[in-house]
Design a protein around this motif. Structure first.
Motif, PDB file in Angstrom:
ATOM      1  N   LYS A  85       0.341  -0.898  -0.193  1.00  0.00           N
ATOM      2  CA  LYS A  85      -0.123  -0.404   0.381  1.00  0.00           C
ATOM      3  C   LYS A  85       1.101   1.549  -0.432  1.00  0.00           C
ATOM      4  CE  LYS A  85      -4.531  -1.784   0.220  1.00  0.00           C
ATOM      5  NZ  LYS A  85      -4.830  -0.994  -0.954  1.00  0.00           N
ATOM      6  N   LEU A  86       0.474   2.153  -0.504  1.00  0.00           N
ATOM      7  CA  LEU A  86       0.960   3.293  -1.328  1.00  0.00           C
ATOM      8  C   LEU A  86       0.765   4.405   0.358  1.00  0.00           C
ATOM      9  CD1 LEU A  86       3.014   5.813  -1.618  1.00  0.00           C
ATOM     10  CD2 LEU A  86       1.254   6.271  -3.027  1.00  0.00           C
ATOM     11  N   SER A  87       1.598   4.936   1.438  1.00  0.00           N
ATOM     12  CA  SER A  87       0.561   5.905   2.305  1.00  0.00           C
ATOM     13  C   SER A  87       1.284   6.890   2.687  1.00  0.00           C
ATOM     14  CB  SER A  87       0.959   4.763   3.271  1.00  0.00           C
ATOM     15  OG  SER A  87      -0.020   5.463   4.863  1.00  0.00           O
ATOM     16  N   VAL A  88       1.405   7.816   3.405  1.00  0.00           N
ATOM     17  CA  VAL A  88       2.194   8.508   4.358  1.00  0.00           C
ATOM     18  C   VAL A  88       2.348   8.448   5.739  1.00  0.00           C
ATOM     19  CG1 VAL A  88       1.051  10.451   2.688  1.00  0.00           C
ATOM     20  CG2 VAL A  88       0.567  10.004   4.660  1.00  0.00           C
ATOM     21  N   ILE A  89       3.308   8.676   5.493  1.00  0.00           N
ATOM     22  CA  ILE A  89       4.007   9.048   8.040  1.00  0.00           C
ATOM     23  C   ILE A  89       3.675  10.590   7.427  1.00  0.00           C
ATOM     24  CG2 ILE A  89       5.738   9.188   9.715  1.00  0.00           C
ATOM     25  CD1 ILE A  89       7.489   7.270   6.515  1.00  0.00           C
ATOM     26  N   THR A  90       2.492  10.303   8.638  1.00  0.00           N
ATOM     27  CA  THR A  90       1.905  11.820   8.783  1.00  0.00           C
ATOM     28  C   THR A  90       2.507  11.855  10.412  1.00  0.00           C
ATOM     29  OG1 THR A  90       0.450  10.934  10.754  1.00  0.00           O
ATOM     30  CG2 THR A  90      -0.130  11.467   7.930  1.00  0.00           C
ATOM     31  N   THR A  91       2.347  14.359  10.589  1.00  0.00           N
ATOM     32  CA  THR A  91       3.067  14.178  12.033  1.00  0.00           C
ATOM     33  C   THR A  91       1.587  14.242  12.812  1.00  0.00           C
ATOM     34  OG1 THR A  91       1.979  16.745  10.851  1.00  0.00           O
ATOM     35  CG2 THR A  91       4.292  15.899  10.868  1.00  0.00           C
ATOM     36  N   PRO A  92       1.408  14.819  13.857  1.00  0.00           N
ATOM     37  CA  PRO A  92       1.292  14.993  15.385  1.00  0.00           C
ATOM     38  C   PRO A  92      -0.476  16.081  13.845  1.00  0.00           C
ATOM     39  CG  PRO A  92       2.221  14.546  16.492  1.00  0.00           C
ATOM     40  CD  PRO A  92       3.139  14.718  14.547  1.00  0.00           C
ATOM     41  N   GLU A  93       0.562  16.818  13.786  1.00  0.00           N
ATOM     42  CA  GLU A  93      -0.491  17.930  13.569  1.00  0.00           C
ATOM     43  C   GLU A  93      -1.267  18.078  11.530  1.00  0.00           C
ATOM     44  OE1 GLU A  93       2.354  18.996  15.880  1.00  0.00           O
ATOM     45  OE2 GLU A  93       2.937  18.031  13.606  1.00  0.00           O
ATOM     46  N   GLY A  94      -0.931  16.517  11.181  1.00  0.00           N
ATOM     47  CA  GLY A  94      -1.532  16.608   9.704  1.00  0.00           C
ATOM     48  C   GLY A  94      -1.150  16.444   8.401  1.00  0.00           C
ATOM     49  N   GLY A  95       0.694  17.062   8.720  1.00  0.00           N
ATOM     50  CA  GLY A  95       1.612  17.048   7.884  1.00  0.00           C
ATOM     51  C   GLY A  95       1.839  15.976   7.507  1.00  0.00           C
ATOM     52  N   THR A  96       2.792  16.143   5.941  1.00  0.00           N
ATOM     53  CA  THR A  96       3.425  14.578   5.929  1.00  0.00           C
ATOM     54  C   THR A  96       5.223  14.969   5.966  1.00  0.00           C
ATOM     55  OG1 THR A  96       1.845  14.679   3.801  1.00  0.00           O
ATOM     56  CG2 THR A  96       3.629  13.365   3.997  1.00  0.00           C
ATOM     57  N   ILE A  97       5.179  14.393   6.910  1.00  0.00           N
ATOM     58  CA  ILE A  97       6.957  13.148   6.968  1.00  0.00           C
ATOM     59  C   ILE A  97       7.479  12.940   5.886  1.00  0.00           C
ATOM     60  CG2 ILE A  97       8.425  12.138   8.743  1.00  0.00           C
ATOM     61  CD1 ILE A  97       6.239  12.477  11.009  1.00  0.00           C
ATOM     62  N   SER A 127       3.312  20.538   6.402  1.00  0.00           N
ATOM     63  CA  SER A 127       3.082  21.401   6.293  1.00  0.00           C
ATOM     64  C   SER A 127       1.423  20.971   5.266  1.00  0.00           C
ATOM     65  CB  SER A 127       2.922  22.366   6.738  1.00  0.00           C
ATOM     66  OG  SER A 127       3.472  23.244   4.792  1.00  0.00           O
ATOM     67  N   ILE A 128       1.890  20.059   4.704  1.00  0.00           N
ATOM     68  CA  ILE A 128       1.137  19.939   3.405  1.00  0.00           C
ATOM     69  C   ILE A 128       0.510  18.220   3.941  1.00  0.00           C
ATOM     70  CG2 ILE A 128       0.288  19.082   0.963  1.00  0.00           C
ATOM     71  CD1 ILE A 128       2.598  21.248   0.437  1.00  0.00           C
ATOM     72  N   SER A 129      -1.021  18.349   4.217  1.00  0.00           N
ATOM     73  CA  SER A 129      -1.479  17.513   4.388  1.00  0.00           C
ATOM     74  C   SER A 129      -1.991  16.002   3.220  1.00  0.00           C
ATOM     75  CB  SER A 129      -2.948  17.004   4.793  1.00  0.00           C
ATOM     76  OG  SER A 129      -4.308  18.318   4.140  1.00  0.00           O
ATOM     77  N   PRO A 130      -2.069  15.071   3.617  1.00  0.00           N
ATOM     78  CA  PRO A 130      -2.350  13.949   1.910  1.00  0.00           C
ATOM     79  C   PRO A 130      -3.823  14.464   1.546  1.00  0.00           C
ATOM     80  CG  PRO A 130      -2.713  12.764   4.511  1.00  0.00           C
ATOM     81  CD  PRO A 130      -1.998  14.244   4.948  1.00  0.00           C
ATOM     82  N   ILE A 131      -4.755  15.184   2.313  1.00  0.00           N
ATOM     83  CA  ILE A 131      -5.970  15.844   1.789  1.00  0.00           C
ATOM     84  C   ILE A 131      -5.573  16.750   0.271  1.00  0.00           C
ATOM     85  CG2 ILE A 131      -8.536  16.218   1.808  1.00  0.00           C
ATOM     86  CD1 ILE A 131      -6.526  13.437   3.484  1.00  0.00           C
ATOM     87  N   GLU A 132      -4.801  17.337   1.049  1.00  0.00           N
ATOM     88  CA  GLU A 132      -4.660  19.060  -0.234  1.00  0.00           C
ATOM     89  C   GLU A 132      -3.713  18.102  -0.875  1.00  0.00           C
ATOM     90  OE1 GLU A 132      -3.986  22.226   3.238  1.00  0.00           O
ATOM     91  OE2 GLU A 132      -2.952  21.295   3.632  1.00  0.00           O
ATOM     92  N   ALA A 133      -2.751  17.061  -0.570  1.00  0.00           N
ATOM     93  CA  ALA A 133      -2.066  16.680  -1.923  1.00  0.00           C
ATOM     94  C   ALA A 133      -3.364  15.466  -2.975  1.00  0.00           C
ATOM     95  CB  ALA A 133      -0.766  15.799  -1.403  1.00  0.00           C
ATOM     96  N   GLY A 134      -4.212  15.351  -2.195  1.00  0.00           N
ATOM     97  CA  GLY A 134      -5.163  14.869  -3.306  1.00  0.00           C
ATOM     98  C   GLY A 134      -5.081  13.393  -3.159  1.00  0.00           C
ATOM     99  N   LEU A 135      -4.640  12.463  -1.743  1.00  0.00           N
ATOM    100  CA  LEU A 135      -4.462  11.524  -1.960  1.00  0.00           C
ATOM    101  C   LEU A 135      -5.438  11.003  -0.629  1.00  0.00           C
ATOM    102  CD1 LEU A 135      -0.320  11.731  -1.200  1.00  0.00           C
ATOM    103  CD2 LEU A 135      -1.950  11.168  -3.047  1.00  0.00           C
ATOM    104  N   ALA A 136      -6.563  11.447  -0.226  1.00  0.00           N
ATOM    105  CA  ALA A 136      -7.741  11.428  -0.062  1.00  0.00           C
ATOM    106  C   ALA A 136      -7.688   9.352   0.102  1.00  0.00           C
ATOM    107  CB  ALA A 136      -8.874  11.962   0.433  1.00  0.00           C
TER     108      ALA A 136
END
Length: 392
Positions: free
Chosen positions: A105-117, A266-275
């Protein structure tokens, strides 16, 4: 056009190999690249080939029409073990480990604030999780994982896999690899985003069906001592070596994110179109870092969103400003270059979503390139349709 494609913006400093810092890292294929005519540059602290004597444009079409070989040994390969490994990964990413063994699965490592590590590939195997992270983020990712393991109340262990990683990409990649694997392996039954062990020309390998070009392909993990042998076997069977220049233009045409451009902390996966990365079960359960912001954005929308642009005139590069009908800035370009396949300039950008700036596919915007205003048309991604293998 060639100059445009060669503009690799992330961690890339165009210097000859003779002027590189002594502390730069090298993959096991470093001498192999030089022997085969690779032009070496610094990329994320690694000495890597930006192109070969064939040139970036030809390498781009080698991947679209045949089989391209990329050295991706600078990527971080990680292995998680321990009985609580699934719970741990589901805390640090929005992935669901309720998947079949061998599925990726492609995924994202997220910050506690919802950004993308970082963005990452996660594979469930029997007794362990295999994860691949970006070269430019590997050190911070590993440090983050180690810190989280210390705070985690459970049984999980992280092992860095010091191995080579070779990608073959393109419509003939399956036929090429099939000729090198045993009769017990039928690649027509190995769909996109799956992984397994197999012998490649007699070399033990961990093979994933995935890639970063929009084409079908595989990433082959082997011991460093076997890397040149495997690369030579691929070349003997018809693959051609390609560099970072073609890899960047291919991923751009495929509308794929590049960390540090389309993704950051600072960019969330939702802003990036990765919902689409977040399965229904995780939307219901939450429990991952950044879930409050991310799940809210899924329901309520985002202040900006990632989109594509067809650009008239000169190419619009990273940080190019985008203006709306009233002349106010409504967005910014994150990646841009000429598209070899479409023979027009393309860009990926973030555009504000508030009412006065909201744009849909087909709408015109203005971009400012070197102080000159020119038109661009909003378009859906990808620019070039992907051809991932879903099964016979």
């Amino acid at each position: 056009a060639t100059l445009g494609i060669l503009r690799l913006h992330l961690c890339l400093k165009m210097r000859s190999s003779r002027s590189l810092l002594s502390g730069i890292k090298k993959t096991a294929l470093n001498k192999w690249h030089v022997k085969n005519g690779g032009k070496m540059v610094e990329f994320c602290g690694w000495e890597m080939p930006v192109q070969y004597k064939t040139g970036v444009l030809k390498e781009h079409f080698i991947c679209r029409d045949g089989c391209a070989l990329f050295d991706v040994g600078h990527m971080g390969q990680l292995k998680f073990t321990g009985k609580d490994r699934h719970q741990f990964i589901e805390k640090l990413t929005p992935v669901s480990m309720d998947i079949a063994v061998g599925q990726s699965k492609l995924s994202v490592i997220t910050t506690p604030e919802g950004g993308t590590i970082d963005d990452t590939m996660i594979t469930k195997q029997d007794g362990f999780i295999w994860e691949v992270v970006n070269a430019g983020c590997a050190e911070k990712d590993i440090q983050w994982f180690k810190e989280q393991i210390k705070a985690f109340k459970g049984d999980v262990k992280l092992e860095f896999q010091d191995k080579s990683l070779i990608a073959i990409q393109g419509p003939t990649a399956m036929k090429l690899l099939q000729s090198l694997v045993g009769s017990d392996v039928d690649l027509t039954k190995m769909p996109f985003m799956t992984a397994r062990t197999m012998s490649v020309g007699g070399v033990p390998a961990y093979v994933s069906r995935c890639g970063y070009t929009g084409e079908d392909g595989f990433e082959v993990s082997v011991e460093h001592a076997d890397a040149e042998k495997v690369a030579d076997m691929f070349l003997d069977k018809g693959a051609l070596p390609c560099g970072l220049g073609a890899r960047d233009s291919l991923r751009l045409e495929a509308g794929l994110c590049l960390y540090g451009h389309e993704l950051n902390e600072s960019i969330s996966p939702i802003e990036a179109g990765l919902a689409w990365l977040i399965p229904k079960a995780r939307r219901q359960s939450g429990g991952f870092y950044g879930a409050e912001r991310i799940l809210r954005e899924i329901k309520e929308g985002v202040p900006k969103k990632r989109t594509g642009l067809f650009v008239e005139g000169a190419p619009a590069r990273e940080q190019t400003k985008i203006f709306g009908d009233d002349g106010s800035q409504i967005g910014v370009v994150t990646s841009g270059s000429p598209s070899p396949c479409l023979k027009k300039n393309v860009a990926i950008a973030y555009i504000n979503t508030h009412t006065s700036a909201k744009k849909k596919a087909g709408d015109k915007v203005t971009v400012e390139v070197r102080g000159k205003k020119q038109f661009a048309t909003v378009t859906a991604l990808p620019f070039v349709p992907t051809r991932f293998y879903r099964g016979a």
